[in-house]
Each structure stands twice: as C-alpha cells, then as structure tokens.
Design a protein around this motif. Structure first.
Motif, PDB file in Angstrom:
ATOM      1  N   TRP A   1       6.920 -63.021   5.158  1.00 40.02           N
ATOM      2  CA  TRP A   1       6.479 -63.159   6.722  1.00 40.02           C
ATOM      3  C   TRP A   1       7.206 -62.908   7.311  1.00 40.02           C
ATOM      4  CZ3 TRP A   1       8.142 -69.169   5.877  1.00 40.02           C
ATOM      5  CH2 TRP A   1       7.561 -70.051   4.250  1.00 40.02           C
ATOM      6  N   LYS A   2       7.987 -62.146   6.799  1.00 43.31           N
ATOM      7  CA  LYS A   2       8.797 -61.661   8.125  1.00 43.31           C
ATOM      8  C   LYS A   2       9.099 -60.199   8.274  1.00 43.31           C
ATOM      9  CE  LYS A   2      10.285 -65.312  11.080  1.00 43.31           C
ATOM     10  NZ  LYS A   2      12.063 -65.226  11.632  1.00 43.31           N
TER      11      LYS A   2
ATOM     12  N   SER B   1       4.467 -57.199   1.045  1.00 39.98           N
ATOM     13  CA  SER B   1       5.356 -56.429   2.618  1.00 39.98           C
ATOM     14  C   SER B   1       5.892 -54.880   2.516  1.00 39.98           C
ATOM     15  CB  SER B   1       6.408 -57.804   1.875  1.00 39.98           C
ATOM     16  OG  SER B   1       5.877 -59.079   2.076  1.00 39.98           O
TER      17      SER B   1
END
Length: 155
Positions: A82-83, A98
């Motif tokens: 998510w980051k 990602s």
C-alpha cells in the motif's frame, strides 16, 4: 505495509525493509516477497512473522533502479504494498505491481561561503545606540485678533 530504505555510504547498495502489517496479512501463516530481484519466485524470499502478526524481510538491492514486486500470502494470494513508491501494470496479469525505487537521494547543496571572523565581525557587534530624535516644537503663530467690541455710551 511499508518500505524502509537505507543507502550504503558509497551509494552502491540500498537495503530495503519490506513489511506487510497484520491487517494486510489477515492471519496468514506464511508470506513471501517476489519480484524482479528474484525472477518472481514466490517461495525464495520468506518473510519473518513478528508477535503482532506483521511480516518483514530485509533485502539488499542495487541503487538507481526500479524493481517491481508483490507479496505472496500462503502460496495463493498476491497483494501489493500500500505504500509502494509507485505502481505499474503487470505484463502477465490484469493487475498492478508495486515498485520500489532505489534512486539515491541527492544530497542538499551546502553553502560553501567562507565563515571567517572578518566576515562575521559585523554580526557580533552591538548596534550603535540611537540618539533620541530632537523634539519638534510647533511654531507659535500669533493669535488672530478679535474685533474690538463697540462701546456704546450710556445715556
């Protein structure tokens, strides 16, 4: 989830700590890291589970590159971080991957002006005391004369 990066002093290696928090792991028994750096092998980089239920692993990567990656949970569920630094479309699935960017941050510019005492002397001096300003006195103008009252004789 998070990515924590530290760079070697020579700028050639970036150590990244990849973390999947307990919420994202959702009770997983095993989590693995897979990506460009291990030919997307879903079992070669196991992540360590901590008492809180989060998983993490430290991986050393080359600097000034971007690496696509994902987490494989219990061998059958793939999730993104998510980051992550960014996301790119996967070539093999209808999903995103990602990305971790290991570009070495540029050092802030340092002011290279000499700081000798001669340059700083003026900063050390106390400002000279100011003389009080002279008081301005208003010039007195002669007052306007009132017209004399007419005297009337009493009869």
């Amino acid at each position: 989830m998070s990515l924590k990066k530290t760079f070697s002093s020579d700028g050639k290696k970036c150590t990244v700590v990849f973390t999947v928090n307990a919420e994202a792991a959702a009770g997983a028994k095993k989590v693995f890291l897979a990506g460009d750096f291990n030919s997307w092998d879903p079992t070669s980089i196991p992540m360590k589970k901590d008492p809180s239920g989060s998983f993490s692993v430290k991986k050393q990567l080359e600097t000034n590159k971007e690496f696509q990656f994902r987490y494989c949970i219990d061998g059958n569920t793939w999730i993104n971080d998510w980051k992550a630094d960014k996301y790119v479309r996967s070539e093999f699935a209808s999903d995103d991957n990602s990305v971790v960017d290991t570009t070495v941050p540029k050092a802030p510019k340092v002011n290279k002006k000499p700081t000798s005492k001669a340059v700083n002397k003026s900063a050390d001096k106390k400002p000279a005391a100011k003389k009080p300003a002279a008081k301005k006195t208003a010039e007195k103008k002669p007052a306007a004369k009132k017209p004399a009252a007419k005297k009337t004789a009493k009869k």
